[in-house]
Design a protein around this motif. Structure first.
Motif, PDB file in Angstrom:
ATOM      1  N   ILE A 196     -54.691 -51.339  21.710  1.00 15.99           N
ATOM      2  CA  ILE A 196     -56.030 -50.895  22.102  1.00 15.99           C
ATOM      3  C   ILE A 196     -56.332 -51.212  23.565  1.00 15.99           C
ATOM      4  CG2 ILE A 196     -57.386 -52.980  21.579  1.00 15.99           C
ATOM      5  CD1 ILE A 196     -59.329 -51.212  20.039  1.00 15.99           C
TER       6      ILE A 196
ATOM      7  N   GLU B   9     -72.067 -52.586  23.864  1.00 15.28           N
ATOM      8  CA  GLU B   9     -72.289 -53.359  25.088  1.00 15.28           C
ATOM      9  C   GLU B   9     -72.714 -52.448  26.232  1.00 15.28           C
ATOM     10  OE1 GLU B   9     -72.192 -56.813  25.556  1.00 15.28           O
ATOM     11  OE2 GLU B   9     -72.193 -56.651  23.374  1.00 15.28           O
ATOM     12  N   VAL B  10     -72.127 -51.251  26.315  1.00 15.24           N
ATOM     13  CA  VAL B  10     -72.491 -50.299  27.373  1.00 15.24           C
ATOM     14  C   VAL B  10     -73.979 -49.978  27.282  1.00 15.24           C
ATOM     15  CG1 VAL B  10     -72.242 -47.898  28.134  1.00 15.24           C
ATOM     16  CG2 VAL B  10     -70.201 -49.287  27.686  1.00 15.24           C
TER      17      VAL B  10
ATOM     18  N   PHE C 247     -66.726 -47.219  34.250  1.00 10.59           N
ATOM     19  CA  PHE C 247     -67.814 -47.669  35.110  1.00 10.59           C
ATOM     20  C   PHE C 247     -67.282 -48.339  36.379  1.00 10.59           C
ATOM     21  CE2 PHE C 247     -71.330 -46.587  32.425  1.00 10.59           C
ATOM     22  CZ  PHE C 247     -70.802 -46.589  31.146  1.00 10.59           C
TER      23      PHE C 247
ATOM     24  N   LEU D 284     -59.747 -51.843  26.027  1.00 12.01           N
ATOM     25  CA  LEU D 284     -61.179 -52.136  25.897  1.00 12.01           C
ATOM     26  C   LEU D 284     -61.777 -52.533  27.228  1.00 12.01           C
ATOM     27  CD1 LEU D 284     -61.042 -54.533  22.791  1.00 12.01           C
ATOM     28  CD2 LEU D 284     -61.708 -52.132  22.733  1.00 12.01           C
ATOM     29  N   PHE D 285     -63.119 -52.458  27.330  1.00 12.49           N
ATOM     30  CA  PHE D 285     -63.838 -53.060  28.449  1.00 12.49           C
ATOM     31  C   PHE D 285     -65.143 -53.642  27.938  1.00 12.49           C
ATOM     32  CE2 PHE D 285     -66.783 -49.477  29.032  1.00 12.49           C
ATOM     33  CZ  PHE D 285     -66.057 -48.397  28.555  1.00 12.49           C
ATOM     34  N   GLU D 286     -65.968 -54.197  28.872  1.00  9.44           N
ATOM     35  CA  GLU D 286     -67.176 -54.986  28.553  1.00  9.44           C
ATOM     36  C   GLU D 286     -66.729 -56.348  28.004  1.00  9.44           C
ATOM     37  OE1 GLU D 286     -70.358 -54.749  29.188  1.00  9.44           O
ATOM     38  OE2 GLU D 286     -70.243 -52.756  30.076  1.00  9.44           O
TER      39      GLU D 286
ATOM     40  N   SER E 231     -67.883 -51.443  19.500  1.00  7.44           N
ATOM     41  CA  SER E 231     -68.424 -52.655  20.131  1.00  7.44           C
ATOM     42  C   SER E 231     -68.518 -52.502  21.652  1.00  7.44           C
ATOM     43  CB  SER E 231     -67.506 -53.810  19.726  1.00  7.44           C
ATOM     44  OG  SER E 231     -67.931 -55.000  20.275  1.00  7.44           O
ATOM     45  N   VAL E 232     -67.516 -51.822  22.251  1.00  5.10           N
ATOM     46  CA  VAL E 232     -67.548 -51.551  23.690  1.00  5.10           C
ATOM     47  C   VAL E 232     -68.806 -50.762  24.039  1.00  5.10           C
ATOM     48  CG1 VAL E 232     -66.475 -50.178  25.527  1.00  5.10           C
ATOM     49  CG2 VAL E 232     -65.056 -51.634  24.064  1.00  5.10           C
ATOM     50  N   TRP E 233     -69.078 -49.706  23.289  1.00  2.85           N
ATOM     51  CA  TRP E 233     -70.199 -48.828  23.623  1.00  2.85           C
ATOM     52  C   TRP E 233     -71.544 -49.433  23.230  1.00  2.85           C
ATOM     53  CZ3 TRP E 233     -69.523 -45.183  27.130  1.00  2.85           C
ATOM     54  CH2 TRP E 233     -68.175 -44.853  27.414  1.00  2.85           C
TER      55      TRP E 233
ATOM     56  N   ALA F  81     -67.583 -57.506  24.438  1.00  5.50           N
ATOM     57  CA  ALA F  81     -66.897 -56.731  23.392  1.00  5.50           C
ATOM     58  C   ALA F  81     -65.447 -57.213  23.285  1.00  5.50           C
ATOM     59  CB  ALA F  81     -66.932 -55.236  23.715  1.00  5.50           C
TER      60      ALA F  81
ATOM     61  N   ALA G 281     -63.856 -52.221  17.288  1.00  2.00           N
ATOM     62  CA  ALA G 281     -63.725 -52.741  18.654  1.00  2.00           C
ATOM     63  C   ALA G 281     -64.201 -51.698  19.665  1.00  2.00           C
ATOM     64  CB  ALA G 281     -62.283 -53.146  18.934  1.00  2.00           C
ATOM     65  N   ILE G 282     -63.845 -50.447  19.438  1.00  2.00           N
ATOM     66  CA  ILE G 282     -64.283 -49.361  20.331  1.00  2.00           C
ATOM     67  C   ILE G 282     -65.794 -49.200  20.248  1.00  2.00           C
ATOM     68  CG2 ILE G 282     -64.123 -46.895  20.868  1.00  2.00           C
ATOM     69  CD1 ILE G 282     -61.518 -48.262  21.437  1.00  2.00           C
TER      70      ILE G 282
ATOM     71  N   TYR H 190     -63.644 -58.897  19.978  1.00  2.00           N
ATOM     72  CA  TYR H 190     -62.393 -58.352  19.442  1.00  2.00           C
ATOM     73  C   TYR H 190     -61.334 -59.454  19.343  1.00  2.00           C
ATOM     74  CZ  TYR H 190     -57.898 -55.860  19.426  1.00  2.00           C
ATOM     75  OH  TYR H 190     -56.621 -55.437  19.144  1.00  2.00           O
TER      76      TYR H 190
END
Lengths: 223, 214
Positions: free
Chosen positions: A64, B102-103, A53, A66-68, B98-100, A71, B95-96, A75
Motif C-alpha cells: 500500500i 485525514e484529508v 498535496f 499512504l499519506f497524512e 483513513s487517508v481521506w 492515517a 487505510a485508504i 495503519y
C-alpha cells in the motif's frame, strides 16, 4: 526479515517525525527516503503521484501507498498490533475511543496553534522569512487555552487517553519538541506542573530519543 | 441498548457530522440542545462532557466522548452491523479511507470551515463578510478541490468504492457552502459536482436538515 517500509521526507519535518516515532514504537524497520524540499522535489510530478498535496511524509510498504501522518500511524499501529508497543492504539473499543478522542483533540485544537508557532519561531528565521507577530501572539493565546485543558486532564490521568502512553500522546511529540528545545515558548509546557511531568515522560521514551537523533543527523546528499 | 445522547446546537457543523452518522446507522438518540448564545457550552456541566467547551459532546451509556470525528469513528465501529456501513472491514481499504478522512480534517475543513463562517455564520450573526478573506479562502479551497477532482476520476467516493466516513464528514460544511457564492467551486469541477450531488441526496442527510428546521 520483512522488507523495510519506506517513509519519504526529511526527519526534521514534524509530520515525518510523527510517523518515525510510531514506527520505532512498533519495532518496524524503515528506510528513510530523502525528499529535497529546498529544490521543490515535493512539488514535482513524480512525488505528486504518491502525495497529491505535495507534502511530506508519504509512506509505502509491500502492499500500500499512504499519506497524512496520522492515517499512516493508525495503519502501522493496526497492521503491527502484535509487535513492539502493543498498547499504542488500545486493546479494546473503549480504549480506542478515548485514544481517537485525544488524537482528534491534537489534530484539531493543539496542532493549529502549535504548528503556527513552530513555523514562525523555528523555521521562518532559518528560511529568512519575516515573522508575523500577530500570528505569534494569537497562536500563543490559543495554545495556552489548550494547555490549560491538558493541565486539568493530566492531573486526572497519567497520559491523555488513560494510564498508558498511546498514539494520542505520541502525536504531540513533534511540535512540542521544537517549541521546548528551539524556542522560548517551552515554558508554556514546563511551567504547567502536569503538562511538564507528561512532557518529560513522553519525550524521555527511547523511540523519541532516536527520532531526535535522526533529526540532528546531517541531511543526506541528494542522489 | 443504552441511550445515545448528542449534546449540541443543530446548526453546528460538528454536531451535524455526528447526527448524520447516527441517521445513516438508523440509531435512535436523544438530542440535548445546548444554548450557545447563553454560553451554556462553557458551563461547568457541559465542560464535564467536553473540557474544551465545544459542541458536540456524546454519550453512550457511561461512555462520554467529544471531537465529532472521534465520535463518528466510534459509532461506525461499535454499531458496524447497523444501517449503512461507514468503514471498511478490509484493512487495506480502511487505510485508504483513513487517508481521506485525514484529508477532510486537515486539508479541506480549515478552508471550508472559515469560508462557511465568512459567508454563512457572519451574516446570520449580523457581522460583515470580509471579501478579501473570501477570495483567499476560495483560492485555497479550489486547490484542494482540484486534488479531489483527480481522485474522483479514479474512485467513485473519496474514501473508496463505497460511501463512508471520509465522504460523510464533508456534508455539514458542504451544506453551508452550497447555499452561498462558493457553490461555483463545486459546480465547476464535474467529478466533484457529481460526488456532491450524490452524497447530499442521501435520505439520512435529508433527516439531518429536517431536524435543523424543526
Amino acid at each position: 526479515m520483512a522488507t523495510p517500509v519506506k517513509v519519504y521526507g526529511p526527519p526534521m519535518s514534524t509530520a515525518v517525525s510523527r510517523v518515525l516515532a510510531c514506527l520505532l514504537e512498533k519495532d518496524v524497520n524503515f528506510q528513510l527516503i530523502p525528499v529535497d524540499m529546498s529544490k521543490g522535489e515535493h512539488k514535482k510530478p513524480d512525488y505528486l503521484k504518491i502525495q497529491p498535496f505535495g507534502q511530506v511524509p508519504s509512506f509505502q510498504d509491500e502492499s500500500i501507498s499512504l499519506f497524512e501522518s496520522r492515517a499512516i500511524c493508525r495503519y502501522v499501529s493496526e497492521k503491527y498490533a502484535n509487535q513492539g508497543n502493543k498498547r499504542l492504539y488500545g486493546t479494546n473499543p473503549l480504549e480506542k475511543a478515548s485514544i481517537e478522542q485525544w488524537l482528534e483533540a491534537e489534530g484539531q485544537s493543539f496542532n493549529p496553534p502549535s504548528s503556527a508557532l513552530v513555523f514562525q519561531l523555528a523555521f521562518a528565521p532559518r528560511m529568512k522569512l519575516k515573522q508575523d507577530l500577530g500570528v505569534i501572539k494569537q497562536s500563543e493565546e490559543k495554545l495556552a487555552k489548550v494547555l490549560d485543558v491538558y493541565e486539568q486532564r493530566l492531573g486526572e490521568s497519567r497520559f491523555l487517553a488513560g494510564d498508558e502512553f498511546t498514539l494520542a500522546d505520541l502525536s504531540h511529540l513533534p511540535n512540542t519538541q521544537y517549541l521546548v528545545s528551539v524556542t522560548e515558548k517551552g515554558e508554556m509546557f514546563t511551567k504547567r506542573k502536569n503538562v511538564g511531568r507528561w512532557w518529560s515522560e513522553i519525550s524521555g521514551r527511547d523511540s523519541w530519543k532516536k527520532v531526535v537523533d535522526l533529526q540532528k543527523a546531517p541531511p543526506p546528499k541528494s542522489a | 441498548m443504552a441511550v445515545l445522547k448528542v449534546h449540541g446546537s443543530p446548526i453546528s457543523t460538528a454536531v451535524m457530522r455526528v447526527v448524520a452518522a447516527l441517521y445513516e446507522k438508523g440509531l435512535e438518540f436523544e438530542f440535548v440542545t445546548i444554548d450557545m448564545k447563553a454560553g451554556q457550552h462553557k458551563s461547568e456541566a457541559f465542560l464535564a462532557l467536553n473540557p474544551f467547551g465545544q459542541v458536540p459532546a456524546f454519550e453512550d451509556g457511561d461512555l462520554k466522548l467529544f471531537e465529532s470525528r472521534a465520535i463518528t469513528q466510534y459509532i461506525a465501529h461499535e454499531y458496524a452491523s447497523n444501517g449503512t456501513q461507514l468503514i471498511c472491514p478490509d484493512s487495506k481499504k480502511m487505510a485508504i479511507m483513513s487517508v481521506w478522512i485525514e484529508v477532510e480534517a486537515h486539508q479541506y475543513d480549515p478552508h471550508a470551515g472559515k469560508l462557511g463562517y465568512e459567508l454563512f455564520y457572519k451574516p446570520m450573526f449580523g457581522q460583515t463578510t470580509d471579501p478579501a478573506a473570501v477570495e483567499d479562502l476560495e483560492a485555497k479551497l479550489g486547490k484542494v478541490l482540484d486534488v479531489y477532482e483527480a481522485r474522483l476520476t479514479q474512485s467513485k467516493y473519496l474514501g473508496g468504492d463505497c460511501f463512508g466516513l471520509a465522504d460523510l464528514h464533508h456534508l455539514p460544511t458542504l451544506h453551508y457552502l452550497l447555499g452561498s457564492s462558493a457553490k461555483k467551486l463545486f459546480d465547476s469541477r464535474p467529478h466533484v459536482s457529481a460526488w456532491v450531488a450524490d452524497i447530499t441526496a442521501r435520505p439520512a442527510w435529508a433527516k439531518v436538515i429536517a431536524m435543523q428546521k424543526s
